[in-house]
Enzyme design. Structure first.
Site, PDB file in Angstrom:
ATOM      1  N   SER A 118      38.099  20.030  19.307  1.00  0.00           N
ATOM      2  CA  SER A 118      38.720  21.344  19.102  1.00  0.00           C
ATOM      3  C   SER A 118      40.039  21.448  19.843  1.00  0.00           C
ATOM      4  O   SER A 118      40.223  20.822  20.906  1.00  0.00           O
ATOM      5  CB  SER A 118      37.758  22.402  19.642  1.00  0.00           C
ATOM      6  OG  SER A 118      38.423  23.630  19.769  1.00  0.00           O
ATOM      7  N   TYR A 142      33.211  26.274  26.238  1.00  0.00           N
ATOM      8  CA  TYR A 142      33.212  25.607  24.931  1.00  0.00           C
ATOM      9  C   TYR A 142      34.206  24.433  24.924  1.00  0.00           C
ATOM     10  O   TYR A 142      33.861  23.293  24.577  1.00  0.00           O
ATOM     11  CB  TYR A 142      33.565  26.624  23.842  1.00  0.00           C
ATOM     12  CG  TYR A 142      33.882  25.985  22.516  1.00  0.00           C
ATOM     13  CD1 TYR A 142      32.880  25.379  21.760  1.00  0.00           C
ATOM     14  CD2 TYR A 142      35.190  25.952  22.029  1.00  0.00           C
ATOM     15  CE1 TYR A 142      33.179  24.774  20.546  1.00  0.00           C
ATOM     16  CE2 TYR A 142      35.493  25.354  20.818  1.00  0.00           C
ATOM     17  CZ  TYR A 142      34.481  24.769  20.086  1.00  0.00           C
ATOM     18  OH  TYR A 142      34.778  24.149  18.895  1.00  0.00           O
ATOM     19  N   LYS A 146      33.662  20.132  24.670  1.00  0.00           N
ATOM     20  CA  LYS A 146      34.322  19.248  23.698  1.00  0.00           C
ATOM     21  C   LYS A 146      35.076  18.132  24.426  1.00  0.00           C
ATOM     22  O   LYS A 146      35.063  16.970  24.002  1.00  0.00           O
ATOM     23  CB  LYS A 146      35.289  20.046  22.807  1.00  0.00           C
ATOM     24  CG  LYS A 146      34.576  21.008  21.872  1.00  0.00           C
ATOM     25  CD  LYS A 146      33.788  20.266  20.813  1.00  0.00           C
ATOM     26  CE  LYS A 146      32.953  21.151  19.935  1.00  0.00           C
ATOM     27  NZ  LYS A 146      32.126  20.431  18.967  1.00  0.00           N
TER      28      LYS A 146
END
Ligand code: UDP
Length: 335
Positions: A118, A142, A146
């Site tokens: 991402s 988040y 990643k």
């Protein structure tokens, strides 16, 4: 014999579009998905296995039954706000489960792996458009999950006969509604489906901040049609099959649109004026995120060709209309 590809999270938004494309291209697509969002998925073009990536025994069964040529790993949680409030949930699913999957991949000698990363790995940009060598300093859990997986993949690739491509998505959007595919998140947090639903229902749409340092004071993002994302995954698979080295690529268009530009286009496509409310900024939202897609263009021979804003919004609108009609019809059937 058809080549088999394991697609984790293949019943999800980007996974399902990619799975469909690969099935059309002649692959045997095996989807492993836990149906966390209880999304409807009635498609006959894939072998669908309901289960979680953390299930060691299930992975053993899959890898012994099918001769898997490559893995595309989409399964993971994506809600930034939730990741900040509940980091364990995100590290468990996005990191620990990926570790389980990777160990199995190495055990069964599957040496091609494509990972959904991402733009969140960059954090706040120093320079735009963002190139892959821009510093990575995520501003939420988040993005950290990643980035941790990107590090993990590099270490595994160094130690074993294993190559990976990590694809850093910018803003995925649009739908292939004519194939019954689209965005289905519970709860939905993304601007385009929320704005379309607001236009369809007459409910209010909240703009998160109009005091950014951008031409119209709202945030700018790089919106990429999910059909282009699917094509990029196919290109990444071909790249690895042709002996490409492990690499990380941005997936975006190189062009940004502001929140206000999105809303104007939604109004035009839906033929409805939106009720707009200006709210506080959402925590962790950088003013501008735009990809430099040059590396993906060069190495993968890939270009975003479906990502015109009006097409994106019109495809997403058609999908919302269809899902709205279907949920209405199924309610009638229950009554
Ligand atoms: N946004 C907004 N209202 C909403 C949802 C999103 O103003 O109800 C804004 C958000 O602040 C960001 C942009 O729209 O600037 C894109 O947000 P989205 O959640 O779609 O994607 P993200 O960039 O967070 O991955």
């Amino acid at each position: 014999m058809k080549e088999s590809i394991l697609i984790t999270g293949g019943a999800g938004y980007i996974g399902s579009h990619t799975a469909y494309l690969l099935a059309q291209k002649g692959y045997h697509v095996i989807i492993l998905d836990d149906f966390y969002y209880k999304q409807p998925f009635n498609h006959s073009w894939a072998t669908v296995i309901k289960g979680n990536v953390c299930d060691d025994h299930l992975l053993d069964k899959i890898f012994s039954q099918f001769s898997i040529n490559a893995i595309m790993h989409f399964a993971g949680f994506i809600a930034v706000g939730e990741s900040v409030q509940n980091p364990f949930k995100y590290y468990d699913n996005n990191v620990v489960n990926t570790l389980t999957l990777l160990k199995k991949a190495i055990q069964y000698k599957i040496n091609k792996f494509i990972f959904s990363s991402s733009a969140a790995v960059y954090g706040l940009p120093d320079q735009l458009p963002l190139k892959e060598d821009h510093k990575t300093l995520p501003v939420n859990a988040y993005g950290n999950t990643k980035l941790v997986v990107e590090y993990l993949l590099s270490d595994v690739a160094r130690a074993y006969d294993f190559k990976f491509v990590a694809l850093r998505y910018f803003n995925a959007c649009g739908a292939e509604f004519h194939h019954g595919l689209g965005e289905y998140h519970q709860p939905e947090t993304h601007i385009i489906p929320l704005a379309i639903r607001a236009a369809m229902s007459g409910k209010e749409f909240k703009i998160f901040g109009n005091d950014y340092d951008t031409p119209d004071q709202t945030c700018i993002r790089d919106y990429l049609h999910v059909a282009d994302l699917a094509l990029a995954h196919e290109a990444a698979l071909n790249y690895l099959k042709q002996g490409g080295l492990s690499e990380i690529f941005n997936l975006g268009t190189g062009r940004g649109y502001s929140v206000k530009e999105i809303l104007t286009t939604v109004e035009k496509v839906c033929g409805q004026k939106l009720q707009i409310k200006i709210c506080e900024r959402r925590e962790g939202d950088p003013a501008i995120l735009i990809a430099d897609p040059a590396k993906a263009q060069k190495y993968l021979g890939w270009n975003a060709k479906n990502s015109h804003l009006e097409k994106i919004i019109s495809d997403a609108y058609q999908f919302e209309r269809l899902s709205h009609r279907e949920s209405h019809l199924s309610k009638e059937a229950i009554i």
